[in-house]
Write an enzyme that holds these catalytic residues in place. Sequence first.
Site, PDB file in Angstrom:
ATOM      1  N   ASP A  72       0.665  -1.363  -0.481  1.00  7.79           N
ATOM      2  CA  ASP A  72      -0.143  -0.258  -0.451  1.00  7.79           C
ATOM      3  C   ASP A  72       0.996   1.693  -0.055  1.00  7.79           C
ATOM      4  O   ASP A  72       1.772   0.972   0.705  1.00  7.79           O
ATOM      5  CB  ASP A  72      -0.855   0.157   0.945  1.00  7.79           C
ATOM      6  CG  ASP A  72      -2.098   1.159   1.412  1.00  7.79           C
ATOM      7  OD1 ASP A  72      -2.203   1.364   0.053  1.00  7.79           O
ATOM      8  OD2 ASP A  72      -2.301   1.409   1.920  1.00  7.79           O
ATOM      9  N   GLY A  73       0.677   2.550  -0.430  1.00  8.19           N
ATOM     10  CA  GLY A  73       1.105   3.362  -0.064  1.00  8.19           C
ATOM     11  C   GLY A  73       1.372   4.103  -1.916  1.00  8.19           C
ATOM     12  O   GLY A  73       1.589   5.006  -1.840  1.00  8.19           O
ATOM     13  N   ASN A  74       1.573   3.306  -2.707  1.00  9.33           N
ATOM     14  CA  ASN A  74       2.123   4.166  -4.271  1.00  9.33           C
ATOM     15  C   ASN A  74       1.396   5.459  -4.733  1.00  9.33           C
ATOM     16  O   ASN A  74       2.247   6.261  -4.916  1.00  9.33           O
ATOM     17  CB  ASN A  74       1.573   2.686  -5.742  1.00  9.33           C
ATOM     18  CG  ASN A  74       2.220   1.594  -5.322  1.00  9.33           C
ATOM     19  OD1 ASN A  74       2.487   1.810  -3.964  1.00  9.33           O
ATOM     20  ND2 ASN A  74       1.345   0.425  -5.743  1.00  9.33           N
ATOM     21  N   GLY A  75       0.082   5.644  -4.530  1.00 12.19           N
ATOM     22  CA  GLY A  75      -0.450   6.925  -4.368  1.00 12.19           C
ATOM     23  C   GLY A  75      -0.068   7.746  -4.483  1.00 12.19           C
ATOM     24  O   GLY A  75       0.345   9.327  -4.411  1.00 12.19           O
ATOM     25  N   GLU A  90     -12.521  -4.715  -4.362  1.00  9.53           N
ATOM     26  CA  GLU A  90     -12.794  -2.907  -4.060  1.00  9.53           C
ATOM     27  C   GLU A  90     -12.127  -1.600  -5.594  1.00  9.53           C
ATOM     28  O   GLU A  90     -13.000  -0.564  -5.476  1.00  9.53           O
ATOM     29  CB  GLU A  90     -12.544  -2.559  -3.018  1.00  9.53           C
ATOM     30  CG  GLU A  90     -13.689  -2.988  -1.987  1.00  9.53           C
ATOM     31  CD  GLU A  90     -13.063  -4.762  -1.377  1.00  9.53           C
ATOM     32  OE1 GLU A  90     -12.153  -5.543  -2.059  1.00  9.53           O
ATOM     33  OE2 GLU A  90     -14.408  -5.265  -1.142  1.00  9.53           O
ATOM     34  N   ASN A  91     -10.884  -2.174  -5.564  1.00  2.53           N
ATOM     35  CA  ASN A  91      -9.764  -1.217  -6.473  1.00  2.53           C
ATOM     36  C   ASN A  91     -10.556  -1.165  -7.934  1.00  2.53           C
ATOM     37  O   ASN A  91     -10.401  -0.557  -8.581  1.00  2.53           O
ATOM     38  CB  ASN A  91      -8.362  -2.381  -6.390  1.00  2.53           C
ATOM     39  CG  ASN A  91      -7.816  -1.951  -5.075  1.00  2.53           C
ATOM     40  OD1 ASN A  91      -6.524  -2.357  -5.171  1.00  2.53           O
ATOM     41  ND2 ASN A  91      -7.863  -0.625  -4.370  1.00  2.53           N
ATOM     42  N   TRP A  92     -11.834  -2.303  -8.485  1.00  2.00           N
ATOM     43  CA  TRP A  92     -12.553  -1.917  -9.911  1.00  2.00           C
ATOM     44  C   TRP A  92     -13.223  -0.636  -9.368  1.00  2.00           C
ATOM     45  O   TRP A  92     -13.740   0.431 -10.417  1.00  2.00           O
ATOM     46  CB  TRP A  92     -13.466  -3.275  -9.979  1.00  2.00           C
ATOM     47  CG  TRP A  92     -12.674  -4.042 -10.316  1.00  2.00           C
ATOM     48  CD1 TRP A  92     -12.958  -5.772  -9.562  1.00  2.00           C
ATOM     49  CD2 TRP A  92     -12.664  -4.387 -11.814  1.00  2.00           C
ATOM     50  NE1 TRP A  92     -11.928  -6.664 -10.301  1.00  2.00           N
ATOM     51  CE2 TRP A  92     -11.650  -5.928 -11.511  1.00  2.00           C
ATOM     52  CE3 TRP A  92     -11.688  -4.058 -12.661  1.00  2.00           C
ATOM     53  CZ2 TRP A  92     -10.978  -6.498 -12.363  1.00  2.00           C
ATOM     54  CZ3 TRP A  92     -11.202  -4.350 -13.339  1.00  2.00           C
ATOM     55  CH2 TRP A  92     -10.443  -6.176 -13.560  1.00  2.00           C
ATOM     56  N   ARG A  97     -11.894   2.284  -8.719  1.00  2.00           N
ATOM     57  CA  ARG A  97     -11.326   3.091  -9.140  1.00  2.00           C
ATOM     58  C   ARG A  97     -11.838   4.001 -10.488  1.00  2.00           C
ATOM     59  O   ARG A  97     -12.386   3.245 -11.427  1.00  2.00           O
ATOM     60  CB  ARG A  97     -10.148   3.036  -8.916  1.00  2.00           C
ATOM     61  CG  ARG A  97      -9.584   2.255  -7.266  1.00  2.00           C
ATOM     62  CD  ARG A  97      -8.362   2.327  -7.326  1.00  2.00           C
ATOM     63  NE  ARG A  97      -7.228   2.168  -5.454  1.00  2.00           N
ATOM     64  CZ  ARG A  97      -6.157   2.221  -5.330  1.00  2.00           C
ATOM     65  NH1 ARG A  97      -5.447   2.648  -5.657  1.00  2.00           N
ATOM     66  NH2 ARG A  97      -6.439   1.857  -4.152  1.00  2.00           N
ATOM     67  N   ARG A 129       2.037  -4.806   6.017  1.00  2.00           N
ATOM     68  CA  ARG A 129       1.205  -3.816   5.184  1.00  2.00           C
ATOM     69  C   ARG A 129       2.484  -2.796   5.364  1.00  2.00           C
ATOM     70  O   ARG A 129       2.680  -1.892   6.693  1.00  2.00           O
ATOM     71  CB  ARG A 129      -0.069  -3.255   5.386  1.00  2.00           C
ATOM     72  CG  ARG A 129      -0.738  -2.611   4.803  1.00  2.00           C
ATOM     73  CD  ARG A 129      -2.023  -2.031   5.455  1.00  2.00           C
ATOM     74  NE  ARG A 129      -2.647  -1.524   4.647  1.00  2.00           N
ATOM     75  CZ  ARG A 129      -4.098  -1.271   4.050  1.00  2.00           C
ATOM     76  NH1 ARG A 129      -5.031  -2.293   4.765  1.00  2.00           N
ATOM     77  NH2 ARG A 129      -4.384  -0.642   3.416  1.00  2.00           N
ATOM     78  N   SER A 137      -8.169  -4.673   4.814  1.00  2.00           N
ATOM     79  CA  SER A 137      -8.442  -4.429   3.636  1.00  2.00           C
ATOM     80  C   SER A 137      -9.114  -5.568   2.956  1.00  2.00           C
ATOM     81  O   SER A 137      -8.571  -6.002   1.741  1.00  2.00           O
ATOM     82  CB  SER A 137      -7.824  -3.610   3.166  1.00  2.00           C
ATOM     83  OG  SER A 137      -7.572  -2.293   3.793  1.00  2.00           O
TER      84      SER A 137
END
Length: 237
Positions: free
Chosen positions: A17-20, A64-66, A68, A185, A193
Amino acid sequence: MTSSDPHHVSHIAIIMDGNGRWAKERGLPRAEGHRAGAESIREVTEACIELGVKYLTLYAFSSENWNRPQSEVDALMKLLDRFLDDKASELDKQKIRLQAIGDLDKLPAATRKRLDRIQEQTKNHQTMTLVLALSYGAREEITAAVRSIAKAAIAGEISPEEIDTKLIAQHLYTKDIPDPDLLIRTSGEMRVSNFLLWQISYSEIVIVKKMWPDFRQGDLFAAVEEYNKRHRRFGAL
Ligand code: IPE
Ligand code: IPE
Ligand code: MG
């Protein structure tokens, strides 16, 4: 630093996590963060081989990433395609088996094809299994398992009394994969998540503050050191 006892931890699962946020901190588009995250995958794979870890499961794209924006979903699928194209021969050379878990039918057909091909090509490799969780959600996984068990019961193949934890585990995507010993994580978030809810029942959890693109081999070794200090009791004394 490779001194961590390699015998303890055989399966590491990571919520990358945390790429954005990594990209935002640098004034870059989010997709650049996802691109940079690919290097971290290379690093942790190497570190796991060095430690003798047998399974590395990476949460790459959730159910859930769908939800976005389509542009980000498209960018992620494109990166995934590129990752698979770049990695195919390397995985084969290093004798790493690739396995994908999740609702793979939702992936673009071309991505699905790449996955099928690499899984077939690497299926007998024994150095390590790299498990990619793609279009993965634990609730969806458990729901699919319940559905298939119900079908088997209605067909008279099993009786409700035969349903136990072992049988349920046999109906999950992870049926041939041991439960994770260690769940990491990144980005400091303290939540699961919808990742491997059944399988992490007794996993040790290590939260790392660094964003995923900054995660390096040393961070993995440090997480394993932390794991080695934990005393796993599994509910017993
Ligand atoms: C993790 O980074 C990668 C995926 C979920 C695909 P994020 O994209 O969630 O980055 P943040 O959490 O917004 O910083
Ligand atoms: C979890 O990260 C999913 C992946 C790392 C693939 P998210 O960024 O999607 O999760 P939330 O939204 O912070 O819970
Ligand atoms: Mg995130």
